[in-house]
Design an enzyme around this catalytic site. Sequence first.
Site, PDB file in Angstrom:
ATOM      1  CD  GLU A   1      43.672  44.689  62.556  1.00 28.25           C
ATOM      2  OE1 GLU A   1      44.179  45.515  61.725  1.00 28.25           O
ATOM      3  OE2 GLU A   1      42.328  44.643  62.477  1.00 28.25           O
TER       4      GLU A   1
HETATM    5  C1  LIG Z   1      38.147  36.438  61.407  1.00 28.33           C
HETATM    6  C2  LIG Z   1      38.744  37.453  60.524  1.00 28.33           C
HETATM    7  C3  LIG Z   1      38.453  38.746  60.742  1.00 28.33           C
HETATM    8  C4  LIG Z   1      38.764  39.735  59.956  1.00 28.33           C
HETATM    9  N1  LIG Z   1      38.539  41.113  59.814  1.00 28.33           N
HETATM   10  C5  LIG Z   1      38.722  42.032  59.023  1.00 28.33           C
HETATM   11  C6  LIG Z   1      38.226  43.422  59.198  1.00 28.33           C
HETATM   12  O1  LIG Z   1      37.661  43.809  60.086  1.00 28.33           O
HETATM   13  N2  LIG Z   1      38.622  44.337  58.202  1.00 28.33           N
HETATM   14  C7  LIG Z   1      39.155  43.982  57.121  1.00 28.33           C
HETATM   15  O2  LIG Z   1      39.419  44.764  56.236  1.00 28.33           O
HETATM   16  N3  LIG Z   1      39.871  42.784  56.969  1.00 28.33           N
HETATM   17  C8  LIG Z   1      39.767  41.635  57.962  1.00 28.33           C
HETATM   18  N4  LIG Z   1      39.999  40.561  57.811  1.00 28.33           N
HETATM   19  C9  LIG Z   1      40.835  39.900  56.637  1.00 28.33           C
HETATM   20  C10 LIG Z   1      42.457  39.863  57.076  1.00 28.33           C
HETATM   21  O3  LIG Z   1      42.888  41.033  57.481  1.00 28.33           O
HETATM   22  C11 LIG Z   1      43.055  39.169  56.143  1.00 28.33           C
HETATM   23  O4  LIG Z   1      42.470  37.762  56.071  1.00 28.33           O
HETATM   24  C12 LIG Z   1      44.633  39.192  56.242  1.00 28.33           C
HETATM   25  O5  LIG Z   1      44.920  40.434  55.942  1.00 28.33           O
HETATM   26  C13 LIG Z   1      45.299  38.116  55.298  1.00 28.33           C
HETATM   27  O6  LIG Z   1      44.531  38.388  54.007  1.00 28.33           O
HETATM   28  P1  LIG Z   1      44.284  37.035  52.748  1.00 28.33           P
HETATM   29  O7  LIG Z   1      43.004  36.351  53.914  1.00 28.33           O
HETATM   30  O8  LIG Z   1      43.565  37.468  51.723  1.00 28.33           O
HETATM   31  O9  LIG Z   1      45.586  36.207  52.811  1.00 28.33           O
HETATM   32  P2  LIG Z   1      46.739  36.374  51.678  1.00 28.33           P
HETATM   33  O10 LIG Z   1      47.064  37.576  51.654  1.00 28.33           O
HETATM   34  O11 LIG Z   1      46.207  35.560  50.506  1.00 28.33           O
HETATM   35  O12 LIG Z   1      47.776  35.446  52.537  1.00 28.33           O
HETATM   36  C14 LIG Z   1      47.852  34.125  52.638  1.00 28.33           C
HETATM   37  C15 LIG Z   1      49.262  33.823  53.185  1.00 28.33           C
HETATM   38  O13 LIG Z   1      50.383  34.218  52.231  1.00 28.33           O
HETATM   39  C16 LIG Z   1      51.091  34.861  53.030  1.00 28.33           C
HETATM   40  N5  LIG Z   1      51.643  36.107  52.030  1.00 28.33           N
HETATM   41  C17 LIG Z   1      50.848  36.943  51.504  1.00 28.33           C
HETATM   42  N6  LIG Z   1      51.664  37.961  50.920  1.00 28.33           N
HETATM   43  C18 LIG Z   1      52.836  37.687  51.313  1.00 28.33           C
HETATM   44  C19 LIG Z   1      54.124  38.468  50.856  1.00 28.33           C
HETATM   45  N7  LIG Z   1      54.018  39.466  50.098  1.00 28.33           N
HETATM   46  N8  LIG Z   1      55.171  37.626  51.322  1.00 28.33           N
HETATM   47  C20 LIG Z   1      55.153  36.882  52.302  1.00 28.33           C
HETATM   48  N9  LIG Z   1      53.991  36.078  52.422  1.00 28.33           N
HETATM   49  C21 LIG Z   1      52.790  36.756  52.008  1.00 28.33           C
HETATM   50  C22 LIG Z   1      50.507  35.381  54.056  1.00 28.33           C
HETATM   51  O14 LIG Z   1      51.457  35.570  55.124  1.00 28.33           O
HETATM   52  C23 LIG Z   1      49.381  34.114  54.399  1.00 28.33           C
HETATM   53  O15 LIG Z   1      50.157  33.377  55.321  1.00 28.33           O
HETATM   54  C24 LIG Z   1      39.646  39.546  58.794  1.00 28.33           C
HETATM   55  C25 LIG Z   1      39.910  38.064  58.504  1.00 28.33           C
HETATM   56  C26 LIG Z   1      39.385  37.114  59.234  1.00 28.33           C
HETATM   57  C27 LIG Z   1      39.588  35.664  59.169  1.00 28.33           C
END
Ligand SMILES: Cc1cc2nc3c(=O)[nH]c(=O)nc-3n(C[C@H](O)[C@H](O)[C@H](O)COP(=O)(O)OP(=O)(O)OC[C@H]3O[C@@H](n4cnc5c(N)ncnc54)[C@H](O)[C@@H]3O)c2cc1C
Length: 605
Positions: free
Chosen positions: A446
């Site tokens: 989220e």
């Molecule tokens: C158990 C679990 C359940 C989930 N459930 C759902 C679901 O039901 N539906 C759904 O759609 N998604 C779901 N997700 C996905 C989740 O919302 C994403 O993993 C999350 O939004 C982060 O995206 P990412 O994993 O691609 O990380 P990234 O976006 O690649 O981020 C990696 C790191 O970089 C940082 N970062 C990224 N961009 C920036 C920026 N512009 N400025 C500063 N820092 C930044 C982030 O804070 C993080 O620390 C789930 C994930 C998990 C692990």
Amino acid sequence: MATTFVSDRNLNFLLHEVFDLASLAEHPLYREHGRRSFDMIIDATLKLAKEICLPTLREMDEQPPVLTEGRVEVHAAVRRFMRECGDGGWIAAGFPHALDGEQLPQMLTCTCRYIFAAANYSLSVYPFLTAGAARLIANFGGAMLRKTYLPPMLSGRWQGTMALTEPQAGSSLADIVTEAVPMDAAATKAGSPYRIRGKKIFISAGDHDGVDNVVHLLLAKIAGAPAGVKGISLFVVPKLRPQSDGTLIPNDVAVSQIYHKLGYRGCPITELEFGQRDDCHGTLVGAPHRGLFYMFQMMNEARIEVGAGAAAIAQAAYGAALNYARLRPQGRALGAKDPDQPPLPIIQHADVKRMLLFQKAFVEGSLALVLQCARYMDLEAISTGVEKEKYALLLDLLTPVAKTYPSEMGILSTSQAIQCFGGYGYCEDFPVAQYYRDVRIHPIHEGTTGIQGLDLLGRKLVRHNGRALGYLLAEIQATIASARNTAGLTAHADALATSLDQLDAVLAHLTVVAQSDGPDAYLADATVFLEFFGIITIAWQWLLQAVPAAAAEGTARTASDRRFYAGKRHACDFFFKYELPKATALATTLLHPARPTLETHARHF
Ligand SMILES: Cc1cc2nc3c(=O)[nH]c(=O)nc-3n(C[C@H](O)[C@H](O)[C@H](O)COP(=O)(O)OP(=O)(O)OC[C@H]3O[C@@H](n4cnc5c(N)ncnc54)[C@H](O)[C@@H]3O)c2cc1C
């Protein structure tokens, strides 16, 4: 009835003595309810949590979902719990009577979720994800979508999901590439059918055999849409497509994998392929390109739930640590070295009391903030004009804080629970190791903590000419004023007022930084700012609790009530001595001119 996974006495105190839940029943929207029915619902929730959620907590961790020939098999408790939550009205609790809902205040529905999450977080996710998805259909879908999808979702027979994330688009939803092509080029309005093609990852409860169908609230881009977030639309995409004769046929949605996770193992997180055979149908919700705006309703609701979930898991861990600390004999008082004396229960050592107070201060402060947000939702629902705007802005401003403070601090709090158990805490003999794994997801899903910081400092504080902050400061000042009139709380009131001065100084400094050095410099420490702001917010929530607790302590009729109110006083004192001063250090960091995070280049690592 005393329970250890939640404190029903504390729930009672917050709902009735701090936030005056029953007063909402004076408004026509909630007139069918009252204190008695609210209490009956809490009792029924505790009962169901004890019957289904608690007994399966460990089993669901040890027997996570499996993917067999495209089918996701989950623990049998999922089907039973979904049906109980459907039949018993928990999924429809916050929905209006017109949609066969219970029309209950959010403060109450939020408390029910908290209870289920404290008993078994994984299990609690299934029905409440469904409620969030159903609410999107109720608010923005047309009559046909409502008629087709709401009854089976609200009765717990169909699962709802939010399908946003893609491999290349996690935090940055602007980069999603899932496509929606109109089946009839001339019909592109709400309710129109589209062909969907794309891949979504990490989708919670994205497929499972605990329900008869799964309904994805999915973000996609209509061919030719504007680039970025302005081109995102929202679709209802079922796993099985309802036909006019009531039958269901496959809708070309396939599970390509489920992820193996650190914790929260009772709920499958799926990778989904839509339209591999070019036969996946989706229905447009609302207007084209407004999808992210609609989805934010579900995400904001989900963000408060994430905060509640983190506080709930930490509450259960705290309950376990408290029980253990009362029973575990170890060591003697520092001044009593006689080895013939029996050892003391560890709860009598000052350092163990420090760990327990830390957990109590965190858990009860976080729950208060979550309920404060739910109260603003309720007040917004029953007010009009400027008042309505005020509560909407307060909720908007506090959402990133209510999502993040419990999530980040929940990890530290469950870690302290493990510490109370010593070596046993690190083993799987007690549930605290599982709680520690389960709570870790919350700063990630989220919207990560980093994204919440950017949201608070970059959007929520500056939008609407900063009116949201003005409203919040007025709320905090009102609490400070009543604390100043309460014996024993004057010093805390002064300390919180000093923190508000620090907040003022930090914001004035950051405004200059934004003007002189631009947005990168302004937002470089947004996460640090969020932590600073979060501590001040929780100090406010502690003072808000301390005022009625101080008044009640002197007049309490039972010894157990006197102990409860004294416990509140001590936890408040703890927060103001050990936690609030951390805000001063964070203010020093925020005012410091050095910018190592901006000036460090990737090659410097
Ligand atoms: C158990 C679990 C359940 C989930 N459930 C759902 C679901 O039901 N539906 C759904 O759609 N998604 C779901 N997700 C996905 C989740 O919302 C994403 O993993 C999350 O939004 C982060 O995206 P990412 O994993 O691609 O990380 P990234 O976006 O690649 O981020 C990696 C790191 O970089 C940082 N970062 C990224 N961009 C920036 C920026 N512009 N400025 C500063 N820092 C930044 C982030 O804070 C993080 O620390 C789930 C994930 C998990 C692990």
